[in-house]
Enzyme design. Sequence first.
Site, short mmCIF file in Angstrom:
data_model
loop_
_atom_site.label_atom_id
_atom_site.label_comp_id
_atom_site.label_asym_id
_atom_site.label_seq_id
_atom_site.Cartn_x
_atom_site.Cartn_y
_atom_site.Cartn_z
CG ASN A 134 3.58 -7.64 -11.09
OD1 ASN A 134 4.48 -6.95 -11.54
ND2 ASN A 134 2.41 -7.15 -10.75
CG ASP A 135 1.94 -13.95 -11.30
OD1 ASP A 135 2.22 -14.11 -10.10
OD2 ASP A 135 0.78 -13.73 -11.70
NE ARG A 137 -3.94 -6.04 -12.71
CZ ARG A 137 -3.33 -4.86 -12.69
NH1 ARG A 137 -4.05 -3.74 -12.61
NH2 ARG A 137 -2.00 -4.78 -12.73
CG HIS A 154 -2.08 -0.95 1.05
ND1 HIS A 154 -2.66 -1.61 2.11
CD2 HIS A 154 -2.75 -1.37 -0.05
CE1 HIS A 154 -3.64 -2.38 1.66
NE2 HIS A 154 -3.72 -2.24 0.37
CB CYS A 165 0.16 -6.00 -19.09
SG CYS A 165 0.02 -7.76 -18.72
#
Length: 569
Positions: free
Chosen positions: A441-442, A293, A191, A489
């Site tokens: 990210n993944d 998403r 956050h 992305c």
Amino acid sequence: MIDFAIAATGTGVVAGLGYAPALWVKPAPVLPAGADAVVPEEAREDEAARWKAAVETVAGRLGARAAAASGAAAEVLGATAALAGDRGLQRTTLKLITAGSSAEAATVAAMAQFIAKFQNLGGLMAERVTDLGDIRNRLVSELLGLPEPGVPTPESPIILLAEDLAPADTATLDPALIHGIATRLGGPTSHTAIIARQLGIPCVVAAAELAGIDDGAMVLLDGAAGTVVVGADPAAAAAQVKTDAARRTAVQSWQGPGRTRDGAVVELLANVQDGAGARAAAQSPAQGVGLFRTELGFLSAQHEPSVAEQAGIYSEVLAAFPGQKVVIRTLDAGSDKPVPFVVHPVEENPALGVRGIRLGQGDPGLLARQLDAVALAAEQQGVTNAKVMAPMVATIDEARDFAAACRARKLSPGIMVEVPSVALLAEAFLAEVDFMSIGTNDLTQYTMAADRMAPSLAALTDPWQPAVLHLIRSAAAAGVSGAKPVGVCGEAAADPFLACILVGLGLGSLSMAPNAVAAVGLQLESVTLEQCRQAAVAVLRCTSAAEARATARELLYPSTPENFQGVKK
């Protein structure tokens, strides 16, 4: 460059320079002696009422801040306010008070139980641990009659240092006074990082050595390099900050379209989660949507929306960018994003389990109904050959089956490059589909065998890791040789310097949070395509993420404000 001694190195999540005295967030309240004493039975009802009043006050304050905020800050604060009034937390705490604990001791004990549960769940839930700790501290302070804890309000500019920051702290920061943020914990998707990006405050997270910096020390924070420096030459630091200020001013006025200084076109797209987000993105320089998403709109849905209901949601996003590129991703539910209407098996390691396209194993009709809804939305909006991509594809057979299902509905099929097998066999996968988009990210977490939500592993889940960059090059090269689009992305696309490297590797589109588009576009306009290619070659020779990042910065950073080319006034 400035001659300095780096005091702490972490993960840079918001580019920019800040130079000001350091100020630490003050420690949490401490329970006074005797707080663990047993409360007499006749006083326990009053103790429960005292606790309920504190919860109402704290939740009310957080709710008021959410109402006064906007964008990601409002969403995060609203979620934290709801967490403060969570019924499960209320039941656990009141049970402890009924058994004889004081309101303060019950708050600490109950929150410890919830923190342990969230940590065990991992993923996004583990990231809420900071939020829970913040709520605990606010409740204890309210019960003890102490001032509300959190970030002190400075009278002059500072660099804010903290173990970690809760949403209630970060969302209320004033960029005019907070010239930089550095935390010892946290990660690129925390956050703190999300809200710092929205506020445009240079930010470094996961800087383990931060504890060695004292209050009042003059600090130079570099959100691009991920460094926190003590002892920089004041004049040299001021000169760099001035150059960076010129860059930020130029960012605010940049309007696109995406291109390098010598005119090479780069599609700069937005990541969105619903119609409202798409309409907001349409007001930015984004040229379309590179990642819709779909699962984020269903996280609270108890029943699967009908085909017509889903089509209505997808139509809103298509309508926000008429005639422009919109890529719709099928449900990426599972792991850290459970959707109530999808049956999620209990798994030892959900990040490596049944998620994304694998959900079809338990409900083959789930994907079919979603594709029917996309086709209906495309028909309603007059979109031909709408682009749809599947997440978590790992085998050629999965890609082939997905492509067939899309083409049967006159949809253009694509897949995410998240599993290393896809990057390694990119040419074979591209033979089955129309396009690919790299989810950095993944891809990073699977390449480095490190949970991307674990703050302690932030150094491993850095997209600048050489192994990740080599896999990206493999996918990009397949796109170039097969004349099929390959883009990015993931969060990496929002890093201006890494964006240049990605373009240099041969990627033609970059999709990111809408508020990151202008900074990336401006950086691309300051360099030529050949500079991007040469920088990519140099970065691929590096053996660490830190070396790769430093090499790119050295080769691509505009040293003077005049180097910011193509700025639209």
